[in-house]
Design an enzyme around this catalytic site. Structure first.
Site, PDB file in Angstrom:
ATOM      1  N   ASN A   8      38.979  40.337  47.085  1.00 37.84           N
ATOM      2  CA  ASN A   8      39.001  38.920  46.712  1.00 37.84           C
ATOM      3  C   ASN A   8      38.504  38.752  45.281  1.00 37.84           C
ATOM      4  OD1 ASN A   8      40.080  37.459  48.925  1.00 37.84           O
ATOM      5  ND2 ASN A   8      38.186  37.757  50.074  1.00 37.84           N
ATOM      6  N   HIS A  11      39.484  39.040  39.121  1.00 37.14           N
ATOM      7  CA  HIS A  11      39.801  39.872  37.961  1.00 37.14           C
ATOM      8  C   HIS A  11      40.734  41.004  38.360  1.00 37.14           C
ATOM      9  CE1 HIS A  11      36.894  37.884  35.354  1.00 37.14           C
ATOM     10  NE2 HIS A  11      35.960  38.036  36.274  1.00 37.14           N
ATOM     11  N   ASP A  68      38.859  51.813  44.499  1.00 36.49           N
ATOM     12  CA  ASP A  68      37.455  51.915  44.117  1.00 36.49           C
ATOM     13  C   ASP A  68      37.419  52.569  42.750  1.00 36.49           C
ATOM     14  OD1 ASP A  68      34.794  51.347  44.494  1.00 36.49           O
ATOM     15  OD2 ASP A  68      34.338  53.246  45.446  1.00 36.49           O
TER      16      ASP A  68
END
Length: 225
Positions: A8, A11, A68
């Site tokens: 969420n 950016h 990630d």
């Protein structure tokens, strides 16, 4: 094609949507009604990305991907690495994350904090006057693809893919630039005389770690019938 991005973070969403373009409809966790905090307890970028993607796939049964990212600083033995987002709130950060990422760090009660300003301040403080400023950003994307195995779609299998993107650079001695997020104001990519925060989204989305990983994902998606 509609695909869920397990985040969420506005950016990240903006970056990914700009990179993938109009050929893919990228929806966020909020768009599918997911508001819970997905665990990120892995000790490597690969583990965290897959953990988030599997959580969404297992609950919503949709094709999805998660990423990630870690900043790996040579003079700090690869730290902060997988702990980049919560660097400032950790009591210690394990060395050697650039090579194995298997150490366990002790965290403060605020260990899940994502305070970019505090993270940058700690990193600059720990590097201090060290002349070895070499660093790299590394992104790992885990994509779980739902594949129907019969025409009516009543039976499906999941296929896991991983894509990696790396950009080499250096840590500046002070912050510069107002765009981007995270460590962007103190990371200058090789071949440029400006930080990510100074280069702006258009250039960053062509050369960044996330861009490179996403381009590999996009190439796979475009080649898949």
């Amino acid at each position: 094609m509609k695909i869920v991005f397990a985040t969420n973070n506005e950016h990240k969403l903006s970056e990914i949507r700009a990179i993938l373009g109009d050929a893919f409809e990228v929806v966020s966790l909020a768009d599918i009604g997911c508001h819970e905090d997905i665990p990120e307890t892995g000790q490597t970028l690969e583990e965290n990305a897959l953990m988030k993607a599997e959580y969404i796939y297992n609950k919503y049964h949709l094709s999805c991907f998660a990423d990630d990212t870690g900043l790996e600083v040579e003079a700090l033995d690869g730290a902060p690495g997988v702990y980049s987002a919560r660097y400032a709130s950790m009591a210690t950060v394990p060395a050697g994350s650039l090579t194995d990422g298997q150490s366990v760090a002790s965290q403060s009660p605020a260990g899940i904090s994502h305070d970019s300003e505090a993270n940058m301040a700690r990193l600059l403080r720990e590097l201090a006057n060290n002349n070895n400023r070499k660093a790299r950003f590394r992104t790992v994307i885990a994509f779980i693809e739902k594949k129907d195995v019969c025409p009516c779609g009543c039976t499906s299998i999941k296929v896991v893919h991983k894509f990696e993107g790396i950009v080499d650079g250096e840590i500046t001695r002070e912050k510069s630039g107002a765009e981007g997020f995270g460590y962007d104001p103190i990371f200058r990519p090789d071949g440029y005389d400006k930080t990510f925060a100074e280069l702006g989204a258009d250039i960053k989305n062509q050369i960044s770690h996330r861009a490179r990983a996403t381009q590999k994902l996009a190439e796979y998606l475009r080649a898949t019938p």
